[in-house]
Design a protein around this motif. Sequence first.
Motif, mmCIF file in Angstrom:
data_model
loop_
_atom_site.group_PDB
_atom_site.id
_atom_site.type_symbol
_atom_site.label_atom_id
_atom_site.label_comp_id
_atom_site.label_asym_id
_atom_site.label_seq_id
_atom_site.Cartn_x
_atom_site.Cartn_y
_atom_site.Cartn_z
ATOM 1 N N SER A 1 0.812 -1.221 0.000
ATOM 2 C CA SER A 1 0.000 0.000 0.000
ATOM 3 C C SER A 1 0.843 1.268 0.000
ATOM 4 O O SER A 1 0.352 2.341 -0.338
ATOM 5 C CB SER A 1 -0.921 -0.007 1.218
ATOM 6 O OG SER A 1 -0.145 -0.145 2.390
ATOM 7 N N TYR B 1 -15.057 -5.527 -4.587
ATOM 8 C CA TYR B 1 -15.731 -5.988 -3.380
ATOM 9 C C TYR B 1 -17.219 -6.167 -3.709
ATOM 10 O O TYR B 1 -17.914 -5.183 -3.984
ATOM 11 C CB TYR B 1 -15.538 -4.993 -2.242
ATOM 12 C CG TYR B 1 -14.082 -4.627 -2.019
ATOM 13 C CD1 TYR B 1 -13.132 -5.612 -1.718
ATOM 14 C CD2 TYR B 1 -13.630 -3.317 -2.146
ATOM 15 C CE1 TYR B 1 -11.803 -5.296 -1.549
ATOM 16 C CE2 TYR B 1 -12.297 -2.992 -1.967
ATOM 17 C CZ TYR B 1 -11.389 -3.982 -1.671
ATOM 18 O OH TYR B 1 -10.074 -3.668 -1.509
ATOM 19 N N GLU C 1 -6.027 -9.315 -1.541
ATOM 20 C CA GLU C 1 -4.863 -8.665 -2.161
ATOM 21 C C GLU C 1 -5.224 -7.245 -2.608
ATOM 22 O O GLU C 1 -4.411 -6.332 -2.480
ATOM 23 C CB GLU C 1 -4.366 -9.508 -3.334
ATOM 24 C CG GLU C 1 -3.790 -10.839 -2.843
ATOM 25 C CD GLU C 1 -3.112 -11.640 -3.917
ATOM 26 O OE1 GLU C 1 -3.420 -11.439 -5.102
ATOM 27 O OE2 GLU C 1 -2.269 -12.484 -3.556
ATOM 28 N N ALA C 2 -6.466 -7.100 -3.115
ATOM 29 C CA ALA C 2 -6.910 -5.753 -3.494
ATOM 30 C C ALA C 2 -6.946 -4.861 -2.254
ATOM 31 O O ALA C 2 -6.533 -3.699 -2.295
ATOM 32 C CB ALA C 2 -8.281 -5.819 -4.143
ATOM 33 N N ALA C 3 -7.422 -5.438 -1.152
ATOM 34 C CA ALA C 3 -7.470 -4.675 0.107
ATOM 35 C C ALA C 3 -6.058 -4.323 0.574
ATOM 36 O O ALA C 3 -5.818 -3.225 1.093
ATOM 37 C CB ALA C 3 -8.189 -5.485 1.176
ATOM 38 N N GLN C 4 -5.143 -5.249 0.355
ATOM 39 C CA GLN C 4 -3.739 -5.001 0.718
ATOM 40 C C GLN C 4 -3.191 -3.826 -0.102
ATOM 41 O O GLN C 4 -2.542 -2.938 0.424
ATOM 42 C CB GLN C 4 -2.939 -6.268 0.423
ATOM 43 C CG GLN C 4 -1.629 -6.363 1.168
ATOM 44 C CD GLN C 4 -0.881 -7.640 0.801
ATOM 45 O OE1 GLN C 4 -1.471 -8.636 0.386
ATOM 46 N NE2 GLN C 4 0.427 -7.606 0.927
ATOM 47 N N MET C 5 -3.501 -3.844 -1.401
ATOM 48 C CA MET C 5 -3.052 -2.738 -2.269
ATOM 49 C C MET C 5 -3.712 -1.427 -1.834
ATOM 50 O O MET C 5 -3.122 -0.362 -1.983
ATOM 51 C CB MET C 5 -3.410 -3.009 -3.739
ATOM 52 C CG MET C 5 -2.702 -4.170 -4.401
ATOM 53 S SD MET C 5 -0.910 -4.022 -4.489
ATOM 54 C CE MET C 5 -0.670 -2.666 -5.617
ATOM 55 N N ASP C 6 -4.959 -1.555 -1.320
ATOM 56 C CA ASP C 6 -5.689 -0.361 -0.875
ATOM 57 C C ASP C 6 -5.234 0.118 0.504
ATOM 58 O O ASP C 6 -5.801 1.074 1.029
ATOM 59 C CB ASP C 6 -7.200 -0.666 -0.813
ATOM 60 C CG ASP C 6 -7.856 -0.562 -2.184
ATOM 61 O OD1 ASP C 6 -7.261 0.075 -3.063
ATOM 62 O OD2 ASP C 6 -8.949 -1.119 -2.367
ATOM 63 N N GLY C 7 -4.274 -0.575 1.097
ATOM 64 C CA GLY C 7 -3.755 -0.152 2.398
ATOM 65 C C GLY C 7 -4.748 -0.351 3.529
ATOM 66 O O GLY C 7 -4.843 0.491 4.435
#
Lengths: 362, 338
Positions: A73, A87, B230-236
């Motif tokens: 991030s 999501y 993983e998307a959440a990880q990229m989103d911090g």
Amino acid sequence: MGRITLEKVTKSFGAIDVLHGIDLDIGEGEFVVFVGPSGCGKSTLLRQIAGLDKPTSGEIRIDGTLVNDVPASDRGLAMVFQSYALYPHMSVRQNLAFGLENARMPKAEIDARIAEAARMLEIGDYLERRPGQLSGGQRQRVAIGRAIVRNPTAFLLDEPLSNLDAELRISMRAELAALHARLKTTMIYVTHDQIEAMTLADRIVVLRKGRVEQVGSPLELYNRPANRFVAGFIGAPSMNFLSGRIEGVSGAGTQLRLFDGELVTVPRVAEANQVGQDVSVGLRPQHMRVARDGENGVPVTIDMVEALGSETVVHAHASTGELVLAVLQGQHNLSRGDSLKFAYDPADLHLFDKNGARVSGT
Amino acid sequence: MKANGLLSASQSALMAVVGRLMGIIDVPLRYLQRKTGQTGMAAFFLAPNMAIFTVFVLVPFVINFVYSLTGGSAIFLSERSFVGAEQYSEIFACGNYLDPNSCKQDVFWIAAGNTAAFVVLQVSLMIVAALITALILNREIIGRGFWRAVFFFPVLLSPVVTGLIWRWIFQRQGVLNGVMQGLGLEPHDWLTERNSAFFASIGVSIWAHVGFYTLILLAGLQAIPKDLYEAAQMDGTSRQRVFWRITLPLLMPNLIVVLVLALIKAVQIFDEAFVLTHGGPGTSTMYLVQYIYETGFASELRNPGLAAAASILMGAVLVVLTLVQMAASRRNEKKGAR
């Protein structure tokens, strides 16, 4: 901003080495495509850059800063996943806002960024819908929108079009190219589709078994493939490979004896020590035409003819059994069992040694 | 090659036999379909199941309802007198519904109160325990398969065995007090003190069933695509936010299933609790099913009619819970959570 440098990056999963010392320098604003067959390590390489995996050794730098230990991030990158990874329980607006909320961005700024991305990607009409209520193309736009709102230094796109149908893929490809032209942000794009690579990339990185086979512009790779693998991978349909032998070199070029005994001169000079070597002779299907009476060419017998209107694809075999595929411009009155010769320009021949490397000098 | 040849020969022989059998069955079925049409055929195939359902569910339910309208202690329906809704009036005859002692059937209301408290505590603790266990077992931990088996193992045990094991642990001279004494602590009357007996019955019930609910939640967790994390990880996204904003909402369909199953199972609590405490001390762990059992069969002044009425009331509660679950599931589907 957006320069990405890889130095001797390796990745192993237990005893399995997936990446073998990748060196790569991706310039600011460049559109680089990683291409290669399944299992070549292209997605693994992208994940190392994204920070979703940590390289076993080597260095990854973004704008000169070593980021090996920087969380995903905090690398300033945005990723578009093959599955979109939206999501499903959140609306499009919530999907776009989620990452920005994590960064505790003021609501007004979030709204402004979403509005801008929605305008750019024409997704404004379905901001309140959930991903499950969108078509594949719309989901793709939202996934790109989620990346755009983060205003990243580089976009990482992992086979983003592979779930779309052929027609939509072509239109999304054009939109992606236009988006890159507008944003001028570095983009790293992973695909196994060499047509996507050819149409989108400033530079293509061809990978095989965790190694970089060649890096270059699409036309460099097409016109001067560094080895037989790249020659076969880039270009559709694939390049034909015939057997031959280097008979000699002179100022005029390289004298080549083809499998059928014909002697041709390739107008590029191989090194003298190559004389006598057996070589693999590459010839693209598009570089062949039906030979006129008395004209030299590759003698073949036709197995199948595909008349596509603007062009005719001919599947044939040579006397040695080697398969030859020709894409002939226009319409031809050919049929299965016909024997003929395919003429070509010797300048279009590519020579590869027994290890598959391009014969030096040619 | 020879083996393959033999195998294919035996296979074709088998196929020929099956084909002949199907041919024989085919004749009456075709005749039936001609006579009854497609709807009739559907009824024909549903009939065995419907017969089983009728014999083992529908008929007992109707008989039970009829019993609830009769009085006396006789078992045979022919020897019982019709009393209408008297049994229900008996149950609801209370001076103050908040005070079980003011009711004519005070034990029913005490059992109902115990059951309600048990359901609220057991179900909420069970869901939390199952969720935590599933989250842990979903991680890359050493011996994950072993731990999954360990948590599921109690589900395979008979409730009576479960009750006996824990009685052996909790009784005055039991393992737990032995350990406590070994550590220099005072022994405790786990099963003869009101509160500890109640909580022991809750704990044992959770231990016995948590593996089943963990399995349902684990399946739900594994169905959440890794890409989203993983998307959440990229989103911090922080770990807590990932749990509350991604994992929990996406696990909701499974949580609803677990909630309803656990609720229904908890309302029906009987066997392991009965073996563990026999409803005691006093009536502190007397639950509704035990009340029904004892009223109908085990007490000296047995009253099958009253037991039947109590079971009908309990059934009504279960129907309401099931309807709530169906409504919640439908709402969740409409929201398109997955």
